[in-house]
Motif scaffolding. Structure first.
Motif, mmCIF file in Angstrom:
data_model
loop_
_atom_site.group_PDB
_atom_site.id
_atom_site.type_symbol
_atom_site.label_atom_id
_atom_site.label_comp_id
_atom_site.label_asym_id
_atom_site.label_seq_id
_atom_site.Cartn_x
_atom_site.Cartn_y
_atom_site.Cartn_z
ATOM 1 N N VAL A 266 -4.719 43.040 19.253
ATOM 2 C CA VAL A 266 -4.163 44.261 18.662
ATOM 3 C C VAL A 266 -2.948 43.938 17.802
ATOM 4 O O VAL A 266 -2.469 44.788 17.062
ATOM 5 C CB VAL A 266 -3.783 45.314 19.729
ATOM 6 C CG1 VAL A 266 -5.033 45.821 20.422
ATOM 7 C CG2 VAL A 266 -2.783 44.770 20.735
ATOM 8 N N THR A 267 -2.488 42.726 17.904
ATOM 9 C CA THR A 267 -1.356 42.283 17.091
ATOM 10 C C THR A 267 -1.798 41.801 15.717
ATOM 11 O O THR A 267 -0.969 41.428 14.896
ATOM 12 C CB THR A 267 -0.637 41.129 17.807
ATOM 13 O OG1 THR A 267 -1.630 40.188 18.251
ATOM 14 C CG2 THR A 267 0.130 41.618 19.017
ATOM 15 N N TYR B 134 -1.011 36.355 25.459
ATOM 16 C CA TYR B 134 -1.307 37.556 24.670
ATOM 17 C C TYR B 134 -1.190 38.813 25.530
ATOM 18 O O TYR B 134 -0.548 39.788 25.142
ATOM 19 C CB TYR B 134 -2.713 37.436 24.075
ATOM 20 C CG TYR B 134 -3.270 38.725 23.500
ATOM 21 C CD1 TYR B 134 -2.802 39.236 22.299
ATOM 22 C CD2 TYR B 134 -4.281 39.432 24.164
ATOM 23 C CE1 TYR B 134 -3.310 40.419 21.774
ATOM 24 C CE2 TYR B 134 -4.801 40.609 23.651
ATOM 25 C CZ TYR B 134 -4.315 41.100 22.452
ATOM 26 O OH TYR B 134 -4.821 42.262 21.936
ATOM 27 N N HIS B 137 2.380 39.609 26.371
ATOM 28 C CA HIS B 137 3.070 40.088 25.168
ATOM 29 C C HIS B 137 2.695 41.539 24.869
ATOM 30 O O HIS B 137 3.560 42.381 24.606
ATOM 31 C CB HIS B 137 2.695 39.189 23.978
ATOM 32 C CG HIS B 137 3.162 39.707 22.661
ATOM 33 N ND1 HIS B 137 4.476 39.638 22.250
ATOM 34 C CD2 HIS B 137 2.497 40.342 21.662
ATOM 35 C CE1 HIS B 137 4.606 40.192 21.057
ATOM 36 N NE2 HIS B 137 3.420 40.629 20.676
ATOM 37 N N VAL B 138 1.395 41.824 24.929
ATOM 38 C CA VAL B 138 0.920 43.173 24.614
ATOM 39 C C VAL B 138 1.411 44.175 25.672
ATOM 40 O O VAL B 138 1.812 45.290 25.349
ATOM 41 C CB VAL B 138 -0.620 43.185 24.505
ATOM 42 C CG1 VAL B 138 -1.146 44.612 24.488
ATOM 43 C CG2 VAL B 138 -1.055 42.443 23.252
ATOM 44 N N PHE B 142 3.541 47.487 24.700
ATOM 45 C CA PHE B 142 3.108 48.853 25.037
ATOM 46 C C PHE B 142 4.139 49.537 25.944
ATOM 47 O O PHE B 142 4.503 50.689 25.729
ATOM 48 C CB PHE B 142 1.747 48.820 25.756
ATOM 49 C CG PHE B 142 0.554 48.868 24.840
ATOM 50 C CD1 PHE B 142 0.178 47.761 24.091
ATOM 51 C CD2 PHE B 142 -0.214 50.030 24.728
ATOM 52 C CE1 PHE B 142 -0.936 47.811 23.261
ATOM 53 C CE2 PHE B 142 -1.324 50.086 23.890
ATOM 54 C CZ PHE B 142 -1.695 48.968 23.156
#
Lengths: 372, 372
Positions: A266-267, B134, B137-138, B142
């Protein structure tokens, strides 16, 4: 020069892109009478204005010579190899003629293989020119698996995902088809000149635009409908917020072809379009090649959706198209079949005896009818 | 020791997890009579066998002392702070009682803040213990955005996504709630002992299991229903093929809560579960925090789905629950309201004058009815 062939070439140059009313006219009166009508502006208003600017161009001889010099050909509905069966579904979009969702008048093709055979099991793999390393990797992975299952990969020969898809197909020894938004004599993009030569050698490079036509934005959009129309499903690997791949997906959806999209981080800006399509229900999430082949599998060439495949096996594609045009019950005339199939009257006349011989249709004083 | 409080603690230990028939019994006769019935095995067969193994344990005093020593408390439907309104939707699952989709009997809570206020706007953020860089990080991204919009983050305090979610909330200065599958006196996982202390200080650490209870597989599954039930939406950030996060999503769907999942690279095993949920329509694709808050936003505490919010504003949550239990027309008695709201008869009796004062309900010789 074969005058009928010259008429097709003339019409392709006069229309210069999708033109549903001209396709209809040709289906009704044949290419030579249609060409004469265009030349003399003896046409319904909509067609007269559409062809006014180009009706005095007569580059047919030059265009045919140009494509032949490249080892190519002009493919028309006269040819057994005309992929009309794949474009059948365009009929479903009759109401949207204003969006120019018409079959092409004719196709300029480089490559010696049968286009019908090439696209008998075909998947479009498209995406952004700004592909990431992830996108190129995933494209290669999917295409390699699809090639292994016997799928032809159709794409647009652009940089990024398109190029990676063609290259991966070639690397896997599988055929691939590039649909251009310019003449097939033009290497576009220039950096793909060599790739396009390889595609022509192993598969096909084609365009509905005559040799010499330059790429233009509206031609990319029109080209996308052919990418979708020649394929059993469309896979979008990476697409940014405004990627043209989404346009291909819209055509595919309109044609009843499954649309799939590969998610990514999503990045990543290059996955934004894919995520939006999945979220909004425009595409099914694909995480591996099997997702694509399962979606593409059930609808096969020559079949109407959900219809039985059996009786059409072994028929020429043209005969199958004519058969599909029959109503479930009642009789029809040749003219009606021509209109409903999008094939010229002559082609319908040629197909009927074959269908009769197969026991699929019959005739009496009221006309032709489907059997059983 | 308050005998009513001791009865709740006894029942929590006797049930040791979700037990819909016991919740019903307590709602009907109150905790003390229910505790007496359990102790004497004076029960319907289903409850007698369910409590047979544990009815002779009486650790109420010890358990209450243990939670108080940690600065915590036993929260029950007697308390104004009981989040019954969030569990209302469990009523929708009456038919699935066999899956033990019951509200908890009581909750053991560390942290001094009101649980009702903490979870008034709450989103569950869950995922695999095997989070990738990932995924972490996400999760952080969020949660940081959700915290900025005033959402409380509910999760399970596990390694991986859960831990990253709690940490990101704390880093953003936002409250966060950890729901455990063991007693709140147990730091599980051990490596999160310090994190759990911080969560208790800034938000809440809670469990339906009394102090001393060890974590067990079935308790994680039961715990997941509370994570879903306390939240307005569930976000799964990363989930492998067999992640427990998917179980939380199933509870959420059953409770009518929106479920969202974040996509990731198709090459990542830690996104396989998310991709499957999205593909199969079990979750909506979320690519940014706004996707979550938009999905979670419309359904708010105390509202029935689609119902108007206005009349309930300013009511205590318990009063709102009682109001929601009224039929649209006709009169009902207190017992019926108790059954339909899941609240004890006494709680209903306490709420009715408040509702009458607000002009929301009235009474006559036939019983209580909704106004306007």
């Amino acid at each position: 020069m074969n005058p009928r062939r010259a008429a097709w070439a003339y019409l392709s140059q006069a229309a210069l892109g999708p033109c549903a009313p001209l396709v209809e006219l040709v289906a009704a009166v044949g290419p030579e009478d249609a060409a004469r009508a265009v030349r003399q502006a003896d046409l319904p208003e909509v067609l007269r204005s559409r062809t006014a600017a180009r009706r005095d161009l007569d580059t047919a001889e030059r265009d045919l010579a140009a494509v032949e010099r490249l080892g190519g050909r002009l493919l028309t509905p006269d040819d057994d190899d005309w992929p009309a069966w794949k474009l059948l579904a365009f009929d479903a979009m009759d109401q949207r003629r204003d969006r120019e969702c018409a079959p092409p008048l004719a196709l300029w093709v480089l490559g010696s293989r049968s286009l019908t055979e090439l696209t008998e099991r075909a998947v479009a793999v498209v995406g952004t020119r700004a592909a990431t390393g992830y996108g190129e990797h995933v494209t290669t992975q999917f295409v390699d698996d699809l090639a292994g299952e016997g799928w032809t990969v159709v794409s647009g020969a652009a940089y990024g995902v398109d190029g990676a898809a063609h290259r991966a197909a070639l690397a896997a020894g599988a055929p691939t088809v590039a649909v251009l938004a310019c003449g097939v004599d033009r290497a576009y993009p220039a950096g793909h000149a060599r790739l396009l030569r390889e595609i022509a050698r192993e598969g096909a490079v084609l365009s509905e635009y005559p040799p010499g036509t330059a790429p233009a934005r509206h031609r990319f959009l029109a080209r996308n409908r052919l990418v979708a129309g020649l394929s059993d499903a469309v896979l979008v690997v990476e697409a940014g917020a405004r990627s043209g791949a989404r346009n291909t997906a819209v055509w595919a959806a309109g044609l009843g072809r499954p649309v799939l999209a590969v998610p990514g981080p999503v990045t990543s800006a290059s996955s934004v379009g894919c995520h939006r399509m999945i979220r909004d229900g425009e595409a099914v999430l694909a995480s591996r090649a099997a997702d694509v082949s399962v979606a593409a599998g059930p609808i096969r060439a020559g079949e109407s959706e959900g219809g039985p495949a059996r009786p059409l096996d072994g028929l020429s594609h043209k005969a199958a198209v004519v058969y599909e045009a029959f109503p479930a019950s009642g009789s029809v005339g040749v003219r009606q079949l021509s209109e409903d199939s999008g094939l010229p009257v002559e082609a319908v006349r040629g197909a009927l005896p074959v269908l009769e011989l197969e026991g699929l249709v019959g005739s009496d004083e009221t006309g032709w009818f489907r059997r059983g």
